[in-house]
Design an enzyme around this catalytic site. Structure first.
Site, mmCIF file in Angstrom:
data_model
loop_
_atom_site.group_PDB
_atom_site.id
_atom_site.type_symbol
_atom_site.label_atom_id
_atom_site.label_comp_id
_atom_site.label_asym_id
_atom_site.label_seq_id
_atom_site.Cartn_x
_atom_site.Cartn_y
_atom_site.Cartn_z
ATOM 1 C CE LYS A 22 -3.584 -0.205 2.608
ATOM 2 N NZ LYS A 22 -4.969 -0.004 2.965
ATOM 3 N NE ARG A 92 -7.155 2.863 5.037
ATOM 4 C CZ ARG A 92 -7.571 4.090 4.799
ATOM 5 N NH1 ARG A 92 -6.704 5.074 4.701
ATOM 6 N NH2 ARG A 92 -8.860 4.344 4.649
ATOM 7 N N GLY A 101 -8.015 -7.247 4.865
ATOM 8 C CA GLY A 101 -8.835 -7.333 6.068
ATOM 9 C C GLY A 101 -8.171 -8.030 7.239
ATOM 10 C CG MET A 103 -2.554 -7.186 9.915
ATOM 11 S SD MET A 103 -0.860 -6.891 9.513
ATOM 12 C CE MET A 103 -0.983 -6.503 7.805
ATOM 13 N NE ARG A 336 -6.076 -4.145 -2.735
ATOM 14 C CZ ARG A 336 -6.520 -4.392 -1.519
ATOM 15 N NH1 ARG A 336 -5.694 -4.559 -0.538
ATOM 16 N NH2 ARG A 336 -7.810 -4.460 -1.276
ATOM 17 C CG HIS A 454 -14.049 -10.190 4.837
ATOM 18 N ND1 HIS A 454 -14.362 -11.498 5.130
ATOM 19 C CD2 HIS A 454 -12.737 -10.048 5.081
ATOM 20 C CE1 HIS A 454 -13.282 -12.105 5.557
ATOM 21 N NE2 HIS A 454 -12.278 -11.259 5.542
ATOM 22 N NE ARG A 560 0.252 -46.577 -11.105
ATOM 23 C CZ ARG A 560 0.143 -45.273 -10.874
ATOM 24 N NH1 ARG A 560 -0.831 -44.579 -11.435
ATOM 25 N NH2 ARG A 560 1.006 -44.651 -10.086
ATOM 26 N NE ARG A 616 3.700 -49.851 -13.389
ATOM 27 C CZ ARG A 616 3.379 -49.238 -12.254
ATOM 28 N NH1 ARG A 616 4.203 -48.344 -11.736
ATOM 29 N NH2 ARG A 616 2.239 -49.501 -11.668
ATOM 30 C CB SER A 763 9.589 -43.500 -16.416
ATOM 31 O OG SER A 763 8.550 -42.717 -15.877
ATOM 32 N N GLY A 765 9.893 -43.274 -10.850
ATOM 33 C CA GLY A 765 8.702 -43.610 -10.070
ATOM 34 C C GLY A 765 8.924 -43.029 -8.689
ATOM 35 C CG ASN A 767 4.056 -42.292 -6.569
ATOM 36 O OD1 ASN A 767 4.164 -41.074 -6.423
ATOM 37 N ND2 ASN A 767 3.241 -42.839 -7.460
ATOM 38 C CG ASP A 768 7.209 -47.883 -5.361
ATOM 39 O OD1 ASP A 768 6.935 -48.223 -4.193
ATOM 40 O OD2 ASP A 768 6.576 -48.252 -6.359
ATOM 41 C CB CYS A 830 5.319 -41.947 -14.469
ATOM 42 S SG CYS A 830 6.168 -43.382 -13.817
ATOM 43 C CE1 TYR A 850 7.360 -39.234 -19.385
ATOM 44 C CE2 TYR A 850 9.306 -39.414 -20.786
ATOM 45 C CZ TYR A 850 8.380 -40.000 -19.939
ATOM 46 O OH TYR A 850 8.449 -41.329 -19.641
HETATM 47 C C1 PEP Z 1 5.843 -44.775 -8.594
HETATM 48 O O1 PEP Z 1 6.250 -45.600 -7.799
HETATM 49 O O2 PEP Z 1 6.162 -43.588 -8.560
HETATM 50 C C2 PEP Z 1 4.918 -45.168 -9.659
HETATM 51 C C3 PEP Z 1 4.555 -44.327 -10.594
HETATM 52 O O3 PEP Z 1 4.423 -46.430 -9.603
HETATM 53 P P1 PEP Z 1 3.223 -46.882 -8.644
HETATM 54 O O4 PEP Z 1 2.665 -45.660 -8.025
HETATM 55 O O5 PEP Z 1 2.278 -47.601 -9.505
HETATM 56 O O6 PEP Z 1 3.950 -47.747 -7.670
HETATM 57 MG MG MG Z 2 6.029 -47.691 -8.223
#
Ligand code: PEP
Ligand code: MG
Length: 876
Positions: A22, A92, A101, A103, A336, A454, A560, A616, A763, A765, A767-768, A830, A850
């Protein structure tokens, strides 16, 4: 010596960090030559020092403030605390990042028993002077001294009742004098001292209160919700007062240079004649559209329109402007960059590019991933809407569609949401205390307030559906009921809101996906031009694949195959395959599964056209497919010609203590290579079939999960290649194809140079890789990760955003090692992280080709990929 205070003519917009948003913009407007009431800004640094000095304003700082009061006095030829023509200030807060809003504000500072008389004489308006004093005492007591506002309201209301008034303006000067007397008594009772009469003491206490408000509970929550650091501090703006409530030639308003709901290039706003700013924002009186100002004050309207355009061109973005008219003179109090809905953000950004005001890069940088996410969210299904019962209509304050159970307090919403309920927060009007409830609700409905109330402003910022100012309903928050017509809804009843039309419906209504055309498409076009990363999708049905292509997916990064085995007519065959007592029996069951798999893959290839598809091979532990009930085992035993006991033994023998680290992924193919052989055959036969039908050559990408070593991959790959060669021979045709692997086991990342001897692509993974890298079970970590976040051991769950330091380091290592063996190795991700913006940026930085994510996140991943390129360019 530090400079703590800047006059408005000493600052500029680039000094936001020191002057707050401000303050920096007030300085910029002053320098642009717009009429801004003179004043000064006390810096964020002063606020930080205030906290360092045990929440005290140092003498040095106070002296500087006094010096700047003197400068404003010179500019205006008026004196603070002057008995005849008093200079009054507004005080202000103004943080670096706007926190609407959150403060505190104090107006009319400088009034006391003496100056109020001077104000009355000099304005020739006694009623106005005493009304200003009344408001000041109330605000000051509430904000600076923590005395509850409701105590003061009680006095005001009983005076109105006594006199038989409906509205505040009916109060006379004499009434107000009595009210003030009552207010001062409350102050004395609560604080055990008289209401401060020395204007400089008032200023000192007000500045202190604003500094302290940086750490009030709602500001703290707002910062947590919006990822704003807690150590920035707030600036304080002290500005000479102008009055919108000086009579019918005065007024005040808020306007946007374009429509913040849909981005239309047309001034949009509201004003009230004879009112102060708080009246517009608080939603107590319903304001008029800015278009009506043209009739009321044509010259002021023209001046306002041209100044708004000037500001927009100067800032090169849609502006949110606060103004006041005092005795037919226009003043600007704030500008603003305006908060806007996702739809407006996209429309404004694209329009500004087309108007030549900003570049495509700037447009892309201005879109937040949460906004894109919002636009991808559903709307009401037109058909379902026709049969829905409409119960009321309010203002379309923030678009979108929402359904949920009605709750009347923010706390109740937070609690119900915690139980997994979808909720609508219904309030008379919202206030900053409601922030957490608003965040937890699907949508917000208020009975009072305008488009800039508000509720409206905060909901738009959050991308939440909101219907405001719905006067056809009556809300009794204490009794927890909502009335419309002669009907009543109670807590827990379900309603639906359409934030784009303001309509309110009874019950839940089916929702459909947003249309992705027009400016959304243009924006995605800019993004595609800028980004380097490819964006694929994780999809294993033709339907999901199609949705993802509509959202702009460039291929499938993870198909999958396990989900394909779970349907009713396949599961018995899968079970016979798993429980087979000999290779022959297994091959027979697999032969029955082959046509199904071929059909699956052909369907996906058809949906994706010539776009690349990575399939996969089977990953999860076999026992996931097995029958568990006695009846199921009996039926299966019958169909396999074995006894119940025999089959039960086999089922039991497949039980694993730790299946996620057990007989899954490529390990299945080490023990039963025929499974992957069948899948490889199905992929290739489908690819040949679809290729020859469309006269193009698909390049199948076959991905092996859970690889940990080169030899393991070689063993599995040899079977895959051998089977594919057989298909080629049988069909007397050939296709180019690739065999690659997931990198999801830490050992694979560390030995990626060796693995790349066999793998044509990697790729990640994640998650694992996160599960095994941290040793956190994917399925159980939810039980304790919250505490890791609360105790700041982790900033976010590593399953949400890639842990760049650890898991990211493994990825980086794998990229470098993989490339050292195979320079053209194709690299992607992935895991779920492939659609999370900070992770996408990381993937860009380490040189992946990618990312792959769920269909709905494709546009978000693309945006993050383009923003990563732009940021990289800006950084160096
Ligand atoms: C992973 O492990 O990142 C993955 C893509 O495989 P999934 O989640 O099927 O184990
Ligand atoms: Mg996996």
């Amino acid at each position: 010596m530090k400079k703590y205070v800047y006059n408005f003519n000493e600052g500029k917009k680039e000094m936001k960090h020191l002057l707050g948003g401000k303050g920096a913009n007030l300085a910029e407007m002053t320098n642009l030559g717009l009429s801004v009431p003179p004043g000064f800004t006390i810096t964020t640094e002063a606020c930080i020092d205030f906290y360092d000095q045990n929440e005290e304003i140092s003498e040095e700082m106070m002296n500087e403030i006094k010096e700047h009061v003197g400068k404003v006095e010179e500019q205006l030829g008026k004196k603070f605390a002057d008995k005849d023509q008093p200079l009054l200030f507004s005080v202000r807060s103004g943080a670096v990042v706007s926190m609407p809003g959150m403060m505190d504000t104090i107006l009319n500072l400088g009034l006391n028993d003496e100056t109020v008389q001077g104000l009355a004489r000099s304005t020739n308006n006694e009623r106005f002077a005493y009304d200003s004093y009344r408001r000041f005492i109330q605000m000051f007591s509430d904000v600076a001294m923590g005395i509850s506002k409701s105590r003061f309201d009680l006095i005001l209301d009983s005076k109105k009742e006594e006199k038989g008034y409906k509205e505040d303006p009916e109060l006379t000067a004499e009434d107000l004098k009595e009210i003030i007397k009552g207010y001062k008594e409350i102050y004395l009772e609560e604080k055990r001292e008289e209401f401060p009469q020395d204007p400089m003491k008032q200023l000192y206490l007000a500045v202190k209160a604003v500094f302290s408000s940086w750490n009030n509970a709602r500001a703290f929550t707002y910062r947590n919700l919006n990822g704003i650091p807690h150590n920035l501090g707030t600036a304080v703006n002290v500005q000479s007062m102008v009055f919108g409530n000086m009579g019918n030639d005065s007024g005040t308003g808020v306007a946007f240079s374009r429509n913040p709901a849909d981005g239309e290039n047309r001034i949009f706003g509201e004003f009230l004649m004879n009112a102060q700013g708080e009246d517009v924002v608080a939603g107590i009186r319903t304001p008029k559209s800015i278009d009506e100002l043209k009739q009321v004050m044509p010259a002021i309207y023209e001046e306002f329109i041209s100044s708004a355009k000037k500001l927009e061109n100067h800032y090169r973005d849609m502006q949110d402007i606060e103004f006041t008219i005092q005795n037919e003179k226009l003043y600007f109090l704030q500008t603003r960059n305006g908060k806007r809905t996702a739809k407006a953000a996209i429309n404004v950004a694209v329009d500004l590019v087309e108007e030549g005001l900003i570049s495509k890069e700037e447009a892309v940088l201005r879109i937040e991933s949460a906004q894109l996410d919002n636009i991808l969210h559903p709307n009401f299904d037109e058909k379902a809407l026709k049969s829905a019962e409409k119960i009321a209509k309010g203002l379309p304050a923030s678009p979108g569609a929402a359904s949920g159970k009605v709750y009347f307090t923010a706390e109740a919403v937070v609690e119900a949401q915690g139980r997994g309920e979808a909720c609508i927060l219904v309030r008379q009007e919202t206030s900053p205390e409601d922030i957490e409830g608003m965040n937890s609700a699907e949508g917000i409905l208020t009975a009072r307030g305008g488009m800039t109330s508000h509720a409206a402003v905060v909901a738009r910022g959050m991308g939440k559906c909101c219907v405001a100012g719905c006067q056809e309903i009556r809300v009794d928050e204490a009794a927890k009921v909502l009335k419309y017509g002669n009907k009543t809804l109670k807590e827990g009843d379900v309603i639906s809101l359409n934030g784009s039309t303001g309509e309110v419906y009874l019950g839940d209504i089916k929702k459909v996906n947003a249309e992705l055309t027009g400016n959304f498409k243009k924006l995605m076009g800019y993004i595609d031009e800028i980004k380097r990363l490819g964006v694929r999708t994780n999809a294993d049905t033709p339907k999901d694949a199609k949705t993802a292509v509509d959202f702009g997916a460039e291929g499938i990064g993870l198909c999958r195959t396990e989900h394909m085995f779970f349907n009713e007519d396949r599961i018995p065959k899968v079970r016979r395959m798993i429980l087979a007592k000999s290779v022959e029996m297994r091959e027979k069951a697999l032969a029955e599964l082959l046509p199904h798999q071929r059909e699956d893959f052909a369907g996906i290839y058809e949906a994706m056209g010539e776009r690349p598809v990575t399939v996969r091979l089977l990953d999860p532990p076999l026992h996931e497919f097995l029958p568990t009930t006695k009846a199921d085992i009996e039926t299966l035993a019958g169909s396999m010609g074995v006894s119940f006991e025999e089959l039960k033994d086999v089922v039991d023998s497949l039980h694993e203590v730790n299946p996620m680290l057990g007989h899954r992924g490529c390990r299945l193919a080490v023990t039963y290579p025929e499974i992957y052989r069948m899948q490889a055959r199905a992929i290739m036969e489908a690819a040949i079939e679809v290729s020859s039908k469309h006269e193009y050559d698909l390049v199948p990408e076959i991905m092996v999960p859970l690889i940990g070593s080169e030899k393991e991959l070689k063993f599995v790959k040899d079977h895959i290649v051998d089977e594919i060669e057989q298909v080629f021979e049988e069909q007397s045709t050939k296709l180019t194809y690739k065999v690659g692997t997931m990198i999801e086991i830490p050992r694979a990342a560390i030995t990626a140079d060796e693995i790349a001897n066999e793998a044509e692509f990697f790729s990640f993974g994640t998650n694992d890789l996160t599960q095994m890298g941290f040793g956190f079970s994917r399925d159980d970590a939810g039980k304790f990760l919250g505490e890791y976040e609360n105790n700041e051991i982790l900033e976010v769950s590593p399953f949400e955003a890639i842990d760049q330091k650890g898991i990211g380091k493994l990825m980086k290592m794998a990229v470098e090692l993989g490339k050292s063996t195979r320079p053209d190795i194709h690299l992607g991700i992935c895991g779920e992280h492939g659609g999370e913006p900070s992770s996408v940026e990381f993937c860009h930085k380490i040189g992946l080709d990618y990312v792959s994510c769920s269909p709905y996140r494709v546009p978000i991943a693309k945006l993050a990929a383009a923003q990563a390129v732009i940021k990289e360019k800006m950084e160096g």
